[in-house]
Every structure is written in structure tokens, then in C-alpha cells.
Design an enzyme around this catalytic site. Structure first.
Site: not given
Length: 465
Positions: A369, A157, A426, A18
Site C-alpha cells: 500500500y 394521436e 526487510a 414505468r
């Protein structure tokens, strides 16, 4: 418990049709853990030695998932009922004499206290078998407990029950304590003369009584503890119950959850007091959060160690990382496995790190990064910086020593080392090692052509005429 030897058998052989899944049912997660991990952990907490897991469908995958657990495995190659399943564990329990707990791999909500009560009752009564029962408003589908006062006569049962028996509301949860090795002797005398053609474990109770032995019962105060999982709906219900338990425990220990219904914490996560968790937070795996932290909405933290006073801002993702105290992360930062922040760091928006050792006070505020790198203390990493760690074949390391200032839009082509107290201008691409106290820059000279725009405009106008 009186010191009697204790063992456990966990039934986990069923296919779970199921669930409509290729994955074995017992491996579907409940609040972050495979459901079978819950009874396995309970058996360990109760001191069961050994614990035997009966596997069948997807046996190899179940073994692989629980390979790090102290369990033995027994194979039920053909599913012939619960009685047959327990009998399959007999050889793994050779020589064991004492109390045997029978648990189900698809029943994850049982509490340790409940099982301790079951074992204590079983041992105090000197019973051959003690069954855990529950009262249900709608008992359809469950085996009914047949009693005469306090005495348990047996279990019938659903398919074999008479209409009068089907009206009984006390049901069998499928959880038992047995006397071993007696239970195996009784199992060997069972037959499958019933509606399903299976060997019912419940028939052991009648066999025990026929042998003149006592059968006892313990009734659950909260029936949901014995909830079995057979489909995705029940899986979601069980996960919600488990999350609520986990969240309530943390709140009672001094953690603030702004919206508990939308906070997702795995069972083994540890959180220090005065930490605040906002809505949508996911804390997963072997994560530990320190004291006085703030984790903002929709952050995901998996298998991380987070120090005191850390702020993880919205939508950040942390995996397999260590974060030192008083660090700010995010929003929308990504710490990948192997990241170690020494403390008092700032890892800002759209910064990604991987296998990066970052010293005290070092900052990378945005759009950067840092991978396969070692940064010293008090390094400032400017916007747009990249460690170029992969040459298409191998990964290489970037080392930036203490007190270095890195300007924006810098690329470090690894392997490369930047000496302490240097300044990287830079726009620089660094391809060689830089000595301490240096200035390094590499730029194409700026060229200015005055009036170019005016002349270009005239050409465009002629072309359009």
C-alpha cells in the site's frame, strides 16, 4: 444549414413512472451517460444558442447533473402536455428568432447527421414546422402522420385516431424544427379538447396550415434512432445500441476489441490505435488510452490518462490516475485517485496506491500500500510494504528519494523521508528521517531456544495421559 440562428428546447420534465425509480427518468444512464446528456450534446454540436431544458419531476437533480453544461432551464411545474412544455420555455427564448429544434430528453440515439438533415430541410422549404418521422412495422401507441402526397396535413394521436388512421405506419417521433417566434404564437391558440385533456404539440402543425404556412417532414432511414425510453427493458436496448456504435467507431479507428459484445466504453473515452481490449473491460468517464496498450479481461479504468505501451492486467481497477508509458499494472492492482506514475513502472498484484507520485522506473511488485507518498526514480518497493499515512486525525506524507531499495514487510510511519540510495532492511518500521546512502533497520533480536520443541512435546504428552 444556411446560417440562420439555431436554438433547441429539450423536453425533460416527465416522471417516467414505468421506470419504477425515485430517480428522474432522463438521468438513467445509457452507455455511461445520463440519457438527457445525448440530446444536450447534439444541440451543442449543432451550434444551438441557447439550449433550454424543460424540467419538472426531479428538477433540482436534473439541474445539478447538468450544471456544467451550457444550458438554460425552464420549469414545467404541472405536466399538461408537450405543447404546454414547449410554451414553458418561451421566456428563456425571449428575443430569439430563427430555427428552433424540439428534442426529447428520453430519446438518446439520434445522430448529429439526422438533426442536421432535419434543420436543412426545414430551412430549405421555408416551413413553419418540420417533423421527423419514422416507418414502424407496429406503430401502436404513436401519433400517425397524415399526408397528402409530400404535404403533411397533420398528426393524430393513437387515442384520437380512427381505425383507418391507426393503420398508418408512418409515425411522429416527437422531434421537430419550428420557426420561432411563430411557434409560440401558434401554441397560445391551442386548447386541450382531446382524449387525454392535454395541450398537444402536434396541434401546432394544423394551426400552421390554417395560417397558410407549410409543414414539411423528414423520414428516418433507421427508426431505432428515434427510440424513446420508458422502462428498464428499453433502457437496456438503447444502451446496447449505443455501445455497439461506440465500439464499432473505435474498431474502425484501429482498436482491437476481442469481444465487442462484452466491452463497455463510455462515449467520451479516447483510445489510440493498436490498443487491444479484452472481454469484460470497462473504460469509463473522461478516460484516454494511448497507443499500443493492452487491457486484459475485467479491468476497470475510470477518469484516467494512460500513456502508450501500457499493459493493464486482469481485474485491475484504476480511478482518477495518470499512467506513464511502458508501465505494467496488475493483475488485481488498485490505483486510486491522485496516483501519478511517471512511466516504465511496475505496479503488481494486490498493490494499492492513493495520492502517490511515483517516479520513472520505480516498482512495487506485490502486496503493498502506497498512499500520500512521493517516490523518486528507480525505487524498489518490497512485498508487504505499507505507508502508514493516517494517524486517526490527519494524513501525513512519506517521501522516498531516488534509488532507494525497500525490503519486504517495511512500514513507513509518516511523516518521514528516506534519503536517496538508501537501503531499508526487510521487516523495518521507519519512524524517523533517513539520510542519503544509509542502511536502516529495526528488528527485535532473534532468540533461539534449542530443544524447546522436544521439551514442549513431552509436556503435551503428559497432559494427555
Amino acid at each position: 444549414m444556411d446560417g440562420t440562428q439555431l436554438a433547441a428546447v429539450i423536453l425533460a420534465a416527465g416522471k417516467g413512472t414505468r421506470m419504477r425509480s425515485e430517480q428522474p427518468k432522463v438521468l438513467h444512464p445509457v452507455a455511461g451517460w445520463p440519457m438527457v446528456a445525448y440530446p444536450t450534446r447534439l444541440a451543442g454540436q449543432l451550434g444551438c444558442r441557447p439550449t433550454v431544458l424543460v424540467v419538472g419531476h426531479g428538477a433540482d437533480r436534473v439541474r445539478e447533473t447538468l450544471a456544467d453544461q451550457e444550458v438554460r432551464f425552464a420549469l414545467q411545474a404541472e405536466q399538461l402536455g408537450t405543447g404546454h412544455a414547449l410554451l414553458c420555455a418561451q421566456s428563456a427564448l425571449t428575443g430569439f428568432a430563427g430555427t428552433l429544434l424540439l428534442l426529447c430528453g428520453d430519446v438518446p440515439l439520434l445522430r448529429r447527421e439526422t438533426l442536421a438533415q432535419l434543420v436543412a430541410r426545414h430551412q430549405a422549404c421555408g416551413a413553419a414546422a418540420t417533423v421527423l418521422t419514422a416507418e414502424l412495422a407496429d406503430p401502436f401507441g404513436y401519433g400517425r402522420v397524415l399526408r397528402q402526397g409530400e404535404e403533411v396535413l397533420g398528426i393524430v394521436e393513437q387515442k384520437d385516431a380512427t381505425p383507418e388512421q391507426q393503420a398508418i405506419r408512418e409515425i411522429n417521433t416527437g422531434i421537430y424544427a419550428f420557426e420561432a417566434p411563430l411557434v409560440f404564437n401558434l401554441l397560445e391558440g391551442l386548447n386541450c379538447d382531446n382524449a387525454q385533456g392535454e395541450y398537444y404539440l402536434t396541434d401546432v402543425l394544423a394551426a400552421a396550415r390554417a395560417a397558410g404556412r407549410k409543414v414539411a417532414a423528414v423520414t428516418l432511414a433507421e427508426a431505432t434512432e428515434a427510440m424513446g425510453i420508458n422502462d428498464r427493458v428499453q433502457l437496456a436496448e438503447a444502451s446496447a445500441i449505443m455501445r455497439r456504435r461506440i465500439n464499432e467507431a473505435h474498431m474502425r479507428d484501429g482498436v482491437t476489441l476481442m469481444d465487442p459484445a462484452c466491452t463497455y466504453i463510455d462515449p467520451q473515452v479516447e483510445i489510440g490505435p493498436d490498443t487491444v481490449l479484452h472481454a469484460g473491460v470497462h473504460l469509463c468517464g473522461a478516460t484516454r488510452i494511448g497507443r499500443d496498450c493492452t487491457i486484459e479481461p475485467h479491468a476497470v479504468v475510470r477518469d484516467c490518462q494512460i500513456g502508450d505501451g501500457v499493459r493493464i492486467k486482469a481485474a485491475s481497477v484504476l480511478e482518477g490516475s495518470q499512467v506513464g508509458e511502458a508501465t505494467d499494472i496488475g493483475p488485481m492492482a488498485h490505483l486510486r485517485p491522485g496516483t501519478v506514475l511517471a512511466g516504465h513502472n511496475k505496479i503488481g498484484n494486490f498493490v494499492e496506491t492513493k495520492k502517490a507520485l511515483i517516479g520513472v522506473g520505480t516498482k512495487a511488485s506485490h502486496l503493498t500500500y502506497i498512499g500520500d507518498a512521493e517516490l523518486g526514480a528507480n525505487v524498489n518497493v518490497g512485498c508487504g510494504t505499507i505507508t502508514c499515512n493516517y494517524d486517526g486525525v490527519n494524513k501525513h506524507k512519506t517521501v522516498i528519494e531516488d534509488d532507494v531499495f525497500v525490503g519486504s514487510d517495511t512500514q513507513f510511519v509518516a511523516p518521514v523521508r528516506i534519503g536517496r540510495n538508501s537501503l531499508v532492511a526487510a521487516g523495518t518500521t521507519v519512524t524517523k528521517d533517513v539520510p542519503a546512502d544509509s542502511l536502516v533497520l529495526s528488528r527485535v533480536p532473534q532468540k533461539i531456544i534449542e530443544g524447546w520443541r522436544l521439551r514442549a512435546g513431552k509436556k503435551e504428552q503428559k497432559c494427555s495421559e
